[in-house]
Design a protein around this motif. Structure first.
Motif, PDB file in Angstrom:
ATOM      1  N   ILE A  81    -106.962  93.255 -43.935  1.00  0.00           N
ATOM      2  CA  ILE A  81    -106.270  93.081 -44.894  1.00  0.00           C
ATOM      3  C   ILE A  81    -106.470  91.749 -45.422  1.00  0.00           C
ATOM      4  O   ILE A  81    -105.397  91.015 -45.897  1.00  0.00           O
ATOM      5  CB  ILE A  81    -104.708  93.068 -44.687  1.00  0.00           C
ATOM      6  CG1 ILE A  81    -104.465  92.325 -43.336  1.00  0.00           C
ATOM      7  CG2 ILE A  81    -104.524  94.634 -44.370  1.00  0.00           C
ATOM      8  CD1 ILE A  81    -102.893  92.218 -43.195  1.00  0.00           C
ATOM      9  N   HIS A  82    -107.724  91.110 -45.560  1.00  0.00           N
ATOM     10  CA  HIS A  82    -107.983  89.948 -46.380  1.00  0.00           C
ATOM     11  C   HIS A  82    -107.576  90.009 -47.762  1.00  0.00           C
ATOM     12  O   HIS A  82    -108.368  90.930 -48.200  1.00  0.00           O
ATOM     13  CB  HIS A  82    -109.456  89.552 -45.882  1.00  0.00           C
ATOM     14  CG  HIS A  82    -110.231  88.446 -46.710  1.00  0.00           C
ATOM     15  ND1 HIS A  82    -109.709  87.244 -46.306  1.00  0.00           N
ATOM     16  CD2 HIS A  82    -110.902  88.131 -47.786  1.00  0.00           C
ATOM     17  CE1 HIS A  82    -110.360  86.110 -47.037  1.00  0.00           C
ATOM     18  NE2 HIS A  82    -110.789  86.846 -47.915  1.00  0.00           N
ATOM     19  N   ASN A  87     -97.940  98.072 -48.050  1.00  0.00           N
ATOM     20  CA  ASN A  87     -96.842  98.411 -47.753  1.00  0.00           C
ATOM     21  C   ASN A  87     -96.690  99.510 -46.462  1.00  0.00           C
ATOM     22  O   ASN A  87     -96.985 100.628 -46.670  1.00  0.00           O
ATOM     23  CB  ASN A  87     -96.056  99.100 -49.244  1.00  0.00           C
ATOM     24  CG  ASN A  87     -94.659  99.575 -48.878  1.00  0.00           C
ATOM     25  OD1 ASN A  87     -94.084  99.081 -47.756  1.00  0.00           O
ATOM     26  ND2 ASN A  87     -93.962 100.023 -49.982  1.00  0.00           N
ATOM     27  N   LEU A  88     -95.981  99.172 -45.431  1.00  0.00           N
ATOM     28  CA  LEU A  88     -95.837  99.718 -44.172  1.00  0.00           C
ATOM     29  C   LEU A  88     -94.719 100.897 -44.257  1.00  0.00           C
ATOM     30  O   LEU A  88     -94.606 101.772 -43.225  1.00  0.00           O
ATOM     31  CB  LEU A  88     -95.491  98.909 -43.121  1.00  0.00           C
ATOM     32  CG  LEU A  88     -96.502  97.801 -42.777  1.00  0.00           C
ATOM     33  CD1 LEU A  88     -96.094  97.020 -41.469  1.00  0.00           C
ATOM     34  CD2 LEU A  88     -97.978  98.232 -42.737  1.00  0.00           C
ATOM     35  N   LYS A  96     -87.384 101.344 -45.587  1.00  0.00           N
ATOM     36  CA  LYS A  96     -87.239 100.077 -46.262  1.00  0.00           C
ATOM     37  C   LYS A  96     -88.808  99.763 -46.501  1.00  0.00           C
ATOM     38  O   LYS A  96     -89.828 100.167 -45.807  1.00  0.00           O
ATOM     39  CB  LYS A  96     -86.813  98.930 -45.669  1.00  0.00           C
ATOM     40  CG  LYS A  96     -85.069  99.303 -45.450  1.00  0.00           C
ATOM     41  CD  LYS A  96     -84.432  99.046 -46.866  1.00  0.00           C
ATOM     42  CE  LYS A  96     -83.114  99.126 -46.807  1.00  0.00           C
ATOM     43  NZ  LYS A  96     -82.329  98.742 -48.100  1.00  0.00           N
ATOM     44  N   ASN A  97     -89.139  99.243 -47.843  1.00  0.00           N
ATOM     45  CA  ASN A  97     -90.496  98.814 -48.137  1.00  0.00           C
ATOM     46  C   ASN A  97     -90.621  97.355 -47.116  1.00  0.00           C
ATOM     47  O   ASN A  97     -89.788  96.480 -46.948  1.00  0.00           O
ATOM     48  CB  ASN A  97     -90.539  98.023 -49.355  1.00  0.00           C
ATOM     49  CG  ASN A  97     -90.614  99.406 -50.385  1.00  0.00           C
ATOM     50  OD1 ASN A  97     -91.143 100.376 -50.335  1.00  0.00           O
ATOM     51  ND2 ASN A  97     -89.795  98.982 -51.663  1.00  0.00           N
ATOM     52  N   VAL A  98     -91.946  97.392 -46.418  1.00  0.00           N
ATOM     53  CA  VAL A  98     -91.859  96.457 -45.612  1.00  0.00           C
ATOM     54  C   VAL A  98     -93.534  95.942 -45.970  1.00  0.00           C
ATOM     55  O   VAL A  98     -94.394  96.754 -45.586  1.00  0.00           O
ATOM     56  CB  VAL A  98     -92.080  96.572 -44.063  1.00  0.00           C
ATOM     57  CG1 VAL A  98     -92.632  95.310 -43.255  1.00  0.00           C
ATOM     58  CG2 VAL A  98     -90.628  96.971 -43.735  1.00  0.00           C
ATOM     59  N   ASP A 139     -91.133  91.084 -52.501  1.00  0.00           N
ATOM     60  CA  ASP A 139     -91.140  90.234 -51.433  1.00  0.00           C
ATOM     61  C   ASP A 139     -92.186  90.535 -50.448  1.00  0.00           C
ATOM     62  O   ASP A 139     -92.664  91.564 -50.430  1.00  0.00           O
ATOM     63  CB  ASP A 139     -89.615  89.925 -50.818  1.00  0.00           C
ATOM     64  CG  ASP A 139     -88.657  89.690 -51.555  1.00  0.00           C
ATOM     65  OD1 ASP A 139     -88.695  88.778 -52.474  1.00  0.00           O
ATOM     66  OD2 ASP A 139     -87.781  90.487 -51.589  1.00  0.00           O
ATOM     67  N   ILE A 140     -92.498  89.531 -49.798  1.00  0.00           N
ATOM     68  CA  ILE A 140     -93.466  89.813 -48.639  1.00  0.00           C
ATOM     69  C   ILE A 140     -92.834  89.513 -47.204  1.00  0.00           C
ATOM     70  O   ILE A 140     -92.375  88.514 -47.184  1.00  0.00           O
ATOM     71  CB  ILE A 140     -94.849  88.540 -48.703  1.00  0.00           C
ATOM     72  CG1 ILE A 140     -95.622  89.148 -49.903  1.00  0.00           C
ATOM     73  CG2 ILE A 140     -95.849  89.159 -47.403  1.00  0.00           C
ATOM     74  CD1 ILE A 140     -96.723  88.311 -50.193  1.00  0.00           C
TER      75      ILE A 140
END
Length: 243
Positions: A81-82, A87-88, A96-98, A139-140
């Motif tokens: 993931i460089h 979104n997990l 929820k979005n993570v 958000d991250i």
């Protein structure tokens, strides 16, 4: 509740005695493909993600084969993931979005992506900015890097300029203020400095965690809160930084 294990730099097979499983395995650099394969077999994560450290070049015979995104052919079973954002939500079947993002390499001179400069960090900053502008992210939750971000007042004693980290990465930290930022590169056994931090900003808290050799975090993705942090230390010491 998400169980997250982040690892970096030092390989410790005894992790299997301390942690039995996890939802997310994060490789923060300078670990062999064999070791990460071992961890995937014992921890059985639902998803395994990684970035490169400054010593990972040795695992590639041909540097043209270094993947920057997608599943690695060298680190089998791990997704790179460089400079990417994932979104997990769907991968982990959660409500929820993570969002998680990563950036490879040590802040130093050398071959990319195993080393990076401020110029390279600016590219990453622009990528994140575009995704936010187009509302692809809000958000991250988590960011993983090899080098720490160059936030002010992290370290109390002298430390080399390259180990202090990039100022551009510090800008990224403060702009997106992830709930958790995992980093490696600085080995706790080589210093007596505190390497884990609670960052306070606008009544919010972010955890900047040294993942050498590992950190285990329980993260409540519904409430967006860190519930528990466990490491190799008997009791993790935190330095509180206020902005």
């Amino acid at each position: 509740m998400l169980d997250i294990v982040a690892v970096s730099d030092e390989e410790r097979v005894y992790i299997s005695n301390k942690i039995k499983n996890c939802d997310i395995l994060l490789g923060c650099g300078d670990l062999s493909p064999g070791y990460l394969d071992f961890l995937m077999n014992i921890l059985k994560p639902k998803i395994s993600l990684m970035i490169y450290g400054n010593h990972d070049k040795k695992y590639f015979k041909n540097l043209y084969n270094v993947e920057l995104t997608g599943f690695s052919k060298t680190y089998k079973g791990l997704e790179i993931i460089h400079q990417d954002i994932i979104n997990l939500k769907n991968k982990l079947n959660i409500n929820k979005n993570v969002y998680i993002s990563g950036f490879s390499g040590a802040y130093s001179y050398g071959k990319k992506p195993f080393h990076f400069s401020e110029k390279d960090a600016k590219i990453f900053k622009r990528i994140l900015g575009r995704k936010k502008a187009f509302k692809l992210i809000k958000d991250i939750d988590i960011i993983i890097t090899h080098s720490p971000p160059g936030l002010e007042n992290l370290f109390e004693k002298d430390i080399s300029a390259f180990h202090k980290g990039s100022s551009i990465m510090a800008n990224i930290y403060m702009k997106y203020f992830p709930k958790i930022w995992f980093y490696g590169h600085i080995h706790p056994r080589y210093t007596d400095q505190i390497l884990n931090f609670r960052i306070h900003y606008k009544n919010k808290i972010s955890y900047l965690l040294n993942s050498v050799p590992y950190k285990y975090v329980r993260y409540d993705e519904e409430k967006k809160e860190v519930v528990e942090i466990i490491g190799e230390e008997k009791k993790i010491k935190f330095k509180d930084i206020y902005f």
